[in-house]
Scaffold this motif. Structure first.
Motif, PDB file in Angstrom:
ATOM      1  N   PHE A   1      11.075   1.749   5.326  1.00  0.00           N
ATOM      2  CA  PHE A   1      11.039   1.536   6.776  1.00  0.00           C
ATOM      3  C   PHE A   1      10.389   2.730   7.483  1.00  0.00           C
ATOM      4  N   PHE A   2      10.729   3.920   7.037  1.00  0.00           N
ATOM      5  CA  PHE A   2      10.148   5.155   7.567  1.00  0.00           C
ATOM      6  C   PHE A   2       8.635   5.166   7.334  1.00  0.00           C
ATOM      7  N   GLY A   3       8.228   4.851   6.100  1.00  0.00           N
ATOM      8  CA  GLY A   3       6.808   4.859   5.752  1.00  0.00           C
ATOM      9  C   GLY A   3       6.022   3.785   6.482  1.00  0.00           C
ATOM     10  N   ALA A   4       6.630   2.609   6.631  1.00  0.00           N
ATOM     11  CA  ALA A   4       5.946   1.511   7.330  1.00  0.00           C
ATOM     12  C   ALA A   4       5.655   1.883   8.773  1.00  0.00           C
ATOM     13  N   TYR A   5       6.629   2.508   9.429  1.00  0.00           N
ATOM     14  CA  TYR A   5       6.475   2.837  10.849  1.00  0.00           C
ATOM     15  C   TYR A   5       5.568   4.049  11.070  1.00  0.00           C
ATOM     16  N   LEU A   6       5.817   5.136  10.350  1.00  0.00           N
ATOM     17  CA  LEU A   6       5.102   6.385  10.614  1.00  0.00           C
ATOM     18  C   LEU A   6       3.764   6.517   9.886  1.00  0.00           C
ATOM     19  N   ILE A   7       3.556   5.726   8.828  1.00  0.00           N
ATOM     20  CA  ILE A   7       2.295   5.839   8.086  1.00  0.00           C
ATOM     21  C   ILE A   7       1.432   4.583   8.262  1.00  0.00           C
ATOM     22  N   LEU A   8       1.933   3.426   7.795  1.00  0.00           N
ATOM     23  CA  LEU A   8       1.097   2.224   7.789  1.00  0.00           C
ATOM     24  C   LEU A   8       0.810   1.702   9.197  1.00  0.00           C
ATOM     25  N   ASP A   9       1.796   1.728  10.086  1.00  0.00           N
ATOM     26  CA  ASP A   9       1.555   1.282  11.471  1.00  0.00           C
ATOM     27  C   ASP A   9       0.552   2.185  12.178  1.00  0.00           C
ATOM     28  N   GLN A  10       0.697   3.496  11.966  1.00  0.00           N
ATOM     29  CA  GLN A  10      -0.228   4.451  12.600  1.00  0.00           C
ATOM     30  C   GLN A  10      -1.634   4.307  12.019  1.00  0.00           C
ATOM     31  N   ALA A  11      -1.717   4.077  10.709  1.00  0.00           N
ATOM     32  CA  ALA A  11      -3.030   3.919  10.068  1.00  0.00           C
ATOM     33  C   ALA A  11      -3.725   2.654  10.558  1.00  0.00           C
ATOM     34  N   ALA A  12      -2.939   1.598  10.800  1.00  0.00           N
ATOM     35  CA  ALA A  12      -3.522   0.329  11.255  1.00  0.00           C
ATOM     36  C   ALA A  12      -4.175   0.455  12.627  1.00  0.00           C
ATOM     37  N   SER A  13      -3.677   1.366  13.446  1.00  0.00           N
ATOM     38  CA  SER A  13      -4.234   1.543  14.791  1.00  0.00           C
ATOM     39  C   SER A  13      -5.313   2.638  14.845  1.00  0.00           C
ATOM     40  N   ALA A  14      -5.612   3.251  13.707  1.00  0.00           N
ATOM     41  CA  ALA A  14      -6.606   4.331  13.671  1.00  0.00           C
ATOM     42  C   ALA A  14      -8.009   3.757  13.859  1.00  0.00           C
ATOM     43  N   MET A  15      -8.877   4.563  14.444  1.00  0.00           N
ATOM     44  CA  MET A  15     -10.246   4.131  14.737  1.00  0.00           C
ATOM     45  C   MET A  15     -11.220   4.458  13.611  1.00  0.00           C
ATOM     46  N   SER A  16     -10.821   5.354  12.700  1.00  0.00           N
ATOM     47  CA  SER A  16     -11.718   5.748  11.607  1.00  0.00           C
ATOM     48  C   SER A  16     -10.904   6.070  10.363  1.00  0.00           C
ATOM     49  N   ALA A  17     -11.607   6.210   9.225  1.00  0.00           N
ATOM     50  CA  ALA A  17     -10.943   6.550   7.960  1.00  0.00           C
ATOM     51  C   ALA A  17     -10.271   7.915   8.041  1.00  0.00           C
ATOM     52  N   ASN A  18     -10.915   8.863   8.747  1.00  0.00           N
ATOM     53  CA  ASN A  18     -10.338  10.195   8.902  1.00  0.00           C
ATOM     54  C   ASN A  18      -9.019  10.141   9.670  1.00  0.00           C
ATOM     55  N   GLU A  19      -9.012   9.379  10.759  1.00  0.00           N
ATOM     56  CA  GLU A  19      -7.787   9.227  11.548  1.00  0.00           C
ATOM     57  C   GLU A  19      -6.701   8.537  10.727  1.00  0.00           C
ATOM     58  N   SER A  20      -7.105   7.560   9.931  1.00  0.00           N
ATOM     59  CA  SER A  20      -6.156   6.846   9.083  1.00  0.00           C
ATOM     60  C   SER A  20      -5.522   7.784   8.063  1.00  0.00           C
ATOM     61  N   ALA A  79       2.623 -13.928   0.246  1.00  0.00           N
ATOM     62  CA  ALA A  79       3.277 -13.934   1.557  1.00  0.00           C
ATOM     63  C   ALA A  79       2.275 -13.848   2.691  1.00  0.00           C
ATOM     64  N   GLY A  80       1.077 -13.287   2.401  1.00  0.00           N
ATOM     65  CA  GLY A  80       0.026 -13.198   3.409  1.00  0.00           C
ATOM     66  C   GLY A  80       0.407 -12.371   4.620  1.00  0.00           C
ATOM     67  N   ILE A  81       1.229 -11.328   4.422  1.00  0.00           N
ATOM     68  CA  ILE A  81       1.671 -10.494   5.537  1.00  0.00           C
ATOM     69  C   ILE A  81       0.923  -9.163   5.530  1.00  0.00           C
ATOM     70  N   THR A  82       1.017  -8.433   6.635  1.00  0.00           N
ATOM     71  CA  THR A  82       0.344  -7.135   6.719  1.00  0.00           C
ATOM     72  C   THR A  82       1.027  -6.144   5.787  1.00  0.00           C
ATOM     73  N   GLU A  83       0.308  -5.071   5.455  1.00  0.00           N
ATOM     74  CA  GLU A  83       0.875  -4.055   4.569  1.00  0.00           C
ATOM     75  C   GLU A  83       2.105  -3.402   5.193  1.00  0.00           C
ATOM     76  N   SER A  84       2.084  -3.242   6.517  1.00  0.00           N
ATOM     77  CA  SER A  84       3.229  -2.647   7.198  1.00  0.00           C
ATOM     78  C   SER A  84       4.475  -3.524   7.063  1.00  0.00           C
ATOM     79  N   GLU A  85       4.295  -4.851   7.203  1.00  0.00           N
ATOM     80  CA  GLU A  85       5.409  -5.777   7.035  1.00  0.00           C
ATOM     81  C   GLU A  85       5.860  -5.827   5.577  1.00  0.00           C
TER      82      GLU A  85
END
Length: 419
Positions: free
Chosen positions: A169-188, A271-277
């Motif tokens: 849950f910690f990783g999904a919120y602080l890593i994968l959710d933030q990476a999904a909203s990043a504008m570039s690979a560096n930001e991700s 399941a066809g869900i996002t990586e964060s889910e």
């Protein structure tokens, strides 16, 4: 009589004070077990994240587990020498400091956008956790009466499992959710900086705490091998060497399945869900292992450990057959239920393999700990296999691992009485 009563009261007070110190020490140590379970499970989040950031193949992404669990193999013996020289408490402090350095290394790794630096950070982090394990596990065993050592370890291992359940849950919120909203690979890539800086800070606080605490000093007794090594070695026991292979394959299968869960669940035909889910469902896999430990401990009071081990391994094989042959919710539920099957495997294999080793028990324990390197090898092989045949078909590899564990539970664990 008065003198005797005063002496008895003094002894009782001293014993009460010692028990209080032991309880305080155990309470402090549970935080360590929770934290290293938490950190280890975050690898399952890092794998899909860094795979996307660096456009890696599955085989390349599994180098994360290779570097992490490879540290157990390379650092266990040096770690035992550190603990032997400096004691359990200083060993814990050293382990926490090394792990904190590993977490801090994630910041320059993300800034430089370098996968090799990430792998170096993971190896450093795992080296610290290895030193922690070598320090904390025997320390917990010696804090109190020998007859209750296994129950103390079970309790602290329960907090380790709690860490693996919370981490997704910690990783999904602080890593994968933030990476999904990043504008570039560096930001991700930089999405890992804040979480691992928080972990580094937590480790440093714990290091300072354990350096300051007045924990009970427990003498380390010399092993039987040091006292008398003229009667062969642990390697002469067939059930131990077969047990070491069982530990190798079990850890490999458990880690490999956890490593591929997010990639598997995010596929359209599953399941066809996002990586964060999907990351949140990883908690069910590790949570099943936590619940199963408590249930299994009760069951094995009535049923032989070998039979319970074989039953769980057969169940894991059947569930993997379902995973290989089905799609959608059926495949998803089947893969998550394997966590429940895993629950009792490690401690059960460990105890069965050490049965009857007598003066070679310490050496046998060391051999079994080295076999944890299976967590480095099997996921890497499954990653290479997944690149060739696909993620779903690659689950045939852990199925064969569990088949071997069925054999060990039915026959391989039996002690050769001629030894």
């Amino acid at each position: 009589m008065a003198a005797l009563s005063a002496q008895t009261e003094s002894a009782l007070n001293a014993n009460h004070g010692q028990n209080h110190n032991y309880r305080f020490a155990l309470g402090s140590l549970t935080t360590l077990f929770f934290l290293w379970g938490f950190i280890t499970c975050l690898n399952d989040i890092l794998i899909p994240h860094l795979k996307a950031v660096f456009d890696l193949s599955y085989g390349q992404a599994m180098l994360i587990q290779f570097c992490f669990f490879g540290a157990y193999f390379l650092v266990s013996i040096p770690a035992s020498k550190i603990v032997a020289k400096h004691g359990f408490q200083k060993g814990i402090v050293i382990g926490l400091l090394v792990a904190a350095v590993g977490c801090a290394m994630f910041y320059p790794a993300a800034s430089s956008h370098s996968y090799p630096v990430f792998l170096g950070a993971l190896f450093t982090l795992a080296s610290g956790i290895t030193i922690l394990q070598v320090s904390a596990n025997p320390y917990v065993s010696t804090l109190g009466h020998v007859s209750t050592a296994s129950s103390r370890l079970t309790m602290t291992q329960g907090f380790n499992a709690l860490g693996t359940t919370v981490a997704p849950f910690f990783g999904a919120y602080l890593i994968l959710d933030q990476a999904a909203s990043a504008m570039s690979a560096n930001e991700s890539a930089q999405a890992v900086q804040l979480p691992y800086l928080l972990l580094a800070s937590s480790l440093l606080v714990l290091a300072a705490l354990f350096a300051w605490l007045k924990l009970p000093v427990v003498e380390q007794s010399a092993s039987h091998e040091q006292m008398d090594d003229s009667k062969g070695s642990a390697w002469q026991y067939r059930h131990l060497t077969l047990g070491a292979m069982a530990i190798f394959l079990y850890v490999g299968a458990e880690v490999a399945i956890g490593s591929f869960l997010i990639s598997f669940l995010s596929q359209e035909n599953i399941a066809g869900i996002t990586e964060s889910e999907a990351a949140k469902y990883v908690a069910y896999y590790w949570g099943g292992a936590m619940v199963g430990r408590f249930v299994g401990a009760l069951v094995m009071q009535k049923i032989a450990a070998g039979k319970v081990l074989a039953f769980n391994a057969v169940s894991a094989v059947l569930l993997l057959i379902v995973v290989l042959c089905s799609y959608g919710n059926i495949a998803m539920v089947a893969i998550l239920l394997i966590g429940l099957c895993n629950s009792i495997m490690f401690p059960t294999i460990f105890s069965l393999a050490l049965t009857g080793l007598k003066q070679h028990t310490s050496q046998g324990s060391g051999i079994l700990c080295l076999a944890i390197v299976g967590g480095a090898i099997v996921p890497l092989l499954q990653g290479v296999f997944a690149d060739i045949v696909g993620v779903q078909t690659a689950f045939i590899l852990p199925m064969f691992c569990y088949l071997y564990i069925v054999y060990y539970g039915v026959k391989g664990h039996k002690v050769d009485l001629e030894k």
